[in-house]
Write a protein that holds these residues in place. Structure first.
Motif, PDB file in Angstrom:
ATOM      1  N   TYR A  33       0.960  -1.116   0.462  1.00  0.00           N
ATOM      2  CA  TYR A  33      -0.417   0.168   0.397  1.00  0.00           C
ATOM      3  C   TYR A  33       1.022   1.247  -0.592  1.00  0.00           C
ATOM      4  CZ  TYR A  33      -3.575  -2.812   2.121  1.00  0.00           C
ATOM      5  OH  TYR A  33      -4.849  -4.027   2.144  1.00  0.00           O
ATOM      6  N   ARG A  95       1.764  -6.176   3.181  1.00  0.00           N
ATOM      7  CA  ARG A  95       1.052  -6.833   4.093  1.00  0.00           C
ATOM      8  C   ARG A  95       0.625  -8.703   3.846  1.00  0.00           C
ATOM      9  NH1 ARG A  95      -5.150  -7.742   4.050  1.00  0.00           N
ATOM     10  NH2 ARG A  95      -5.175  -6.777   2.416  1.00  0.00           N
ATOM     11  N   HIS A 100      -9.235 -15.950   2.661  1.00  0.00           N
ATOM     12  CA  HIS A 100      -9.418 -15.049   3.290  1.00  0.00           C
ATOM     13  C   HIS A 100      -8.650 -14.310   4.788  1.00  0.00           C
ATOM     14  CE1 HIS A 100     -12.420 -15.703   0.201  1.00  0.00           C
ATOM     15  NE2 HIS A 100     -12.343 -16.851   0.304  1.00  0.00           N
ATOM     16  N   SER A 102      -6.797 -11.681   6.873  1.00  0.00           N
ATOM     17  CA  SER A 102      -6.545 -10.870   6.800  1.00  0.00           C
ATOM     18  C   SER A 102      -5.217 -10.897   8.266  1.00  0.00           C
ATOM     19  CB  SER A 102      -7.635  -9.643   6.586  1.00  0.00           C
ATOM     20  OG  SER A 102      -8.354  -8.960   5.955  1.00  0.00           O
ATOM     21  N   TYR A 103      -4.523  -9.340   7.382  1.00  0.00           N
ATOM     22  CA  TYR A 103      -3.288 -10.096   8.626  1.00  0.00           C
ATOM     23  C   TYR A 103      -3.055  -7.559   8.160  1.00  0.00           C
ATOM     24  CZ  TYR A 103      -2.788 -14.086   8.212  1.00  0.00           C
ATOM     25  OH  TYR A 103      -2.486 -16.146   8.359  1.00  0.00           O
ATOM     26  N   GLU A 104      -1.965  -7.778  10.208  1.00  0.00           N
ATOM     27  CA  GLU A 104      -1.956  -6.610  10.225  1.00  0.00           C
ATOM     28  C   GLU A 104      -0.711  -5.694   8.520  1.00  0.00           C
ATOM     29  OE1 GLU A 104      -1.420  -8.812  11.941  1.00  0.00           O
ATOM     30  OE2 GLU A 104       1.034  -8.682  12.648  1.00  0.00           O
ATOM     31  N   GLN A 105      -1.021  -4.769   9.057  1.00  0.00           N
ATOM     32  CA  GLN A 105       0.171  -4.336   7.439  1.00  0.00           C
ATOM     33  C   GLN A 105       1.688  -3.394   8.870  1.00  0.00           C
ATOM     34  OE1 GLN A 105      -2.024  -1.206   5.185  1.00  0.00           O
ATOM     35  NE2 GLN A 105      -3.736  -1.808   5.182  1.00  0.00           N
ATOM     36  N   PHE A 107       4.367  -0.803   8.525  1.00  0.00           N
ATOM     37  CA  PHE A 107       4.383   0.289   7.351  1.00  0.00           C
ATOM     38  C   PHE A 107       6.151   1.061   7.339  1.00  0.00           C
ATOM     39  CE2 PHE A 107       0.509   2.437   7.151  1.00  0.00           C
ATOM     40  CZ  PHE A 107      -0.078   2.404   7.957  1.00  0.00           C
TER      41      PHE A 107
ATOM     42  N   ASN B  31     -12.429  -8.309  10.115  1.00  0.00           N
ATOM     43  CA  ASN B  31     -11.701  -8.069  11.686  1.00  0.00           C
ATOM     44  C   ASN B  31     -11.607  -6.281  11.848  1.00  0.00           C
ATOM     45  OD1 ASN B  31      -8.602  -7.009  10.392  1.00  0.00           O
ATOM     46  ND2 ASN B  31      -9.062  -8.607   9.600  1.00  0.00           N
ATOM     47  N   GLN B  33      -8.913  -3.223  13.389  1.00  0.00           N
ATOM     48  CA  GLN B  33      -7.504  -3.444  13.470  1.00  0.00           C
ATOM     49  C   GLN B  33      -7.414  -1.953  14.472  1.00  0.00           C
ATOM     50  OE1 GLN B  33      -4.566  -4.367  10.916  1.00  0.00           O
ATOM     51  NE2 GLN B  33      -6.318  -6.251   9.341  1.00  0.00           N
ATOM     52  N   TYR B  35      -3.833   0.431  15.253  1.00  0.00           N
ATOM     53  CA  TYR B  35      -2.303   0.668  15.167  1.00  0.00           C
ATOM     54  C   TYR B  35      -2.005   2.364  15.945  1.00  0.00           C
ATOM     55  CZ  TYR B  35      -2.609  -1.331  11.294  1.00  0.00           C
ATOM     56  OH  TYR B  35      -2.668  -2.681  10.402  1.00  0.00           O
ATOM     57  N   LEU B  43       2.967   3.857  10.699  1.00  0.00           N
ATOM     58  CA  LEU B  43       2.571   3.591  11.814  1.00  0.00           C
ATOM     59  C   LEU B  43       2.811   2.369  13.032  1.00  0.00           C
ATOM     60  CD1 LEU B  43       0.737   5.472  10.299  1.00  0.00           C
ATOM     61  CD2 LEU B  43      -2.019   3.924  10.720  1.00  0.00           C
ATOM     62  N   HIS B  45       1.144  -1.595  13.925  1.00  0.00           N
ATOM     63  CA  HIS B  45      -0.088  -3.039  14.534  1.00  0.00           C
ATOM     64  C   HIS B  45      -0.053  -2.626  16.113  1.00  0.00           C
ATOM     65  CE1 HIS B  45      -2.462  -5.964  14.992  1.00  0.00           C
ATOM     66  NE2 HIS B  45      -2.769  -5.858  14.363  1.00  0.00           N
ATOM     67  N   LEU B  48      -5.355  -6.843  17.244  1.00  0.00           N
ATOM     68  CA  LEU B  48      -6.530  -6.670  15.762  1.00  0.00           C
ATOM     69  C   LEU B  48      -7.578  -8.260  16.611  1.00  0.00           C
ATOM     70  CD1 LEU B  48      -5.803  -9.151  12.304  1.00  0.00           C
ATOM     71  CD2 LEU B  48      -7.485  -9.703  14.187  1.00  0.00           C
TER      72      LEU B  48
END
Lengths: 116, 110
Positions: A33, A95, A100, A102-105, A107, B31, B33, B35, B43, B45, B48
């Protein structure tokens, strides 16, 4: 392991010049992203890459902005004919994306762009 | 349109107090999340919570999720000066990438 890296960390450019910002995501992360954050503001989504799919460019503010991701890894955000309102911190995130879930981003530290 | 908006925009508390910030979203999610951002850089995390969970803890953080109200809250207990930061929620809709809200700026005063 290494996190997301961005270069340069700071960039000062004159109005009208083109700039290229680079993002090296975490190895194996298929999603990438780009965001823009003006001083004291929230994050503005710019573009999203997912594997070999066509990128989601819905957040790009004008046709002066473009991005590419070569080989599914490194990404470059290009701003042509920069304007003063382009001054902001540009953040990249990657990420892991499996099925299906979702995982954290994760940065990067961002590139602070100043257009004079 | 944003999927995930934080409230309040700014919050100032004394060290040791609890801080609560809220997030509202619009569509069904997989979900949600939270940050944290220090000083305008990347950012980080925090936590979650999945759509089938109602509450989750991590250290001094407690997150709740109410899918019927499409809202979440983040509670930071026994706050410290180091908790001073901006906090963002992101609520990815099913099958879509996600965007961040404008954030809550938390100031913890010594």
């Amino acid at each position: 392991g290494a996190g997301v890296s961005q270069s340069p960390s700071n960039k000062v450019t004159e109005k009208g010049k083109d700039v290229e910002l680079r993002c090296d995501p975490i190895s194996g992360h298929t999603a990438l992203y780009w965001y823009r954050q003006s001083l004291g503001q929230g994050l503005e989504f710019l573009i999203y890459f997912q594997g070999n799919s066509a990128p989601d460019k819905s957040g790009l503010p004008s046709d002066r902005f473009s991005a590419e991701r070569t080989g599914g890894s490194v990404s470059t955000l290009t701003i042509q004919r920069t304007q003063q309102e382009d001054s902001a911190v540009y953040l990249c995130a990657s990420r892991l994306n499996r099925g299906h879930s979702s995982y954290e981003q994760y940065f990067g530290p961002g590139t602070r762009l100043t257009v004079t | 349109s944003q999927q995930g908006e934080e409230d309040p925009q700014a919050l100032s508390i004394q060290e040791g107090e609890n801080a609560t910030m809220n997030c509202s979203y619009k569509t069904s999610i997989n979900n949600l999340q939270w940050y944290r951002q220090n000083s305008g850089r990347g950012l980080v995390h925090l936590i979650l919570i999945r759509s089938n969970e109602r509450e989750k803890h991590s250290g001094r953080l407690r997150v709740t999720l109410d899918t019927s109200k499409k809202s979440s809250s983040l509670l930071i207990t026994a706050s410290r000066a180091a908790d001073t930061a901006s906090y963002f929620c992101a609520a990815p809709p099913y099958g879509q990438n996600f965007v961040f809200g404008p954030g809550t700026r938390l100031s913890v005063l010594p």
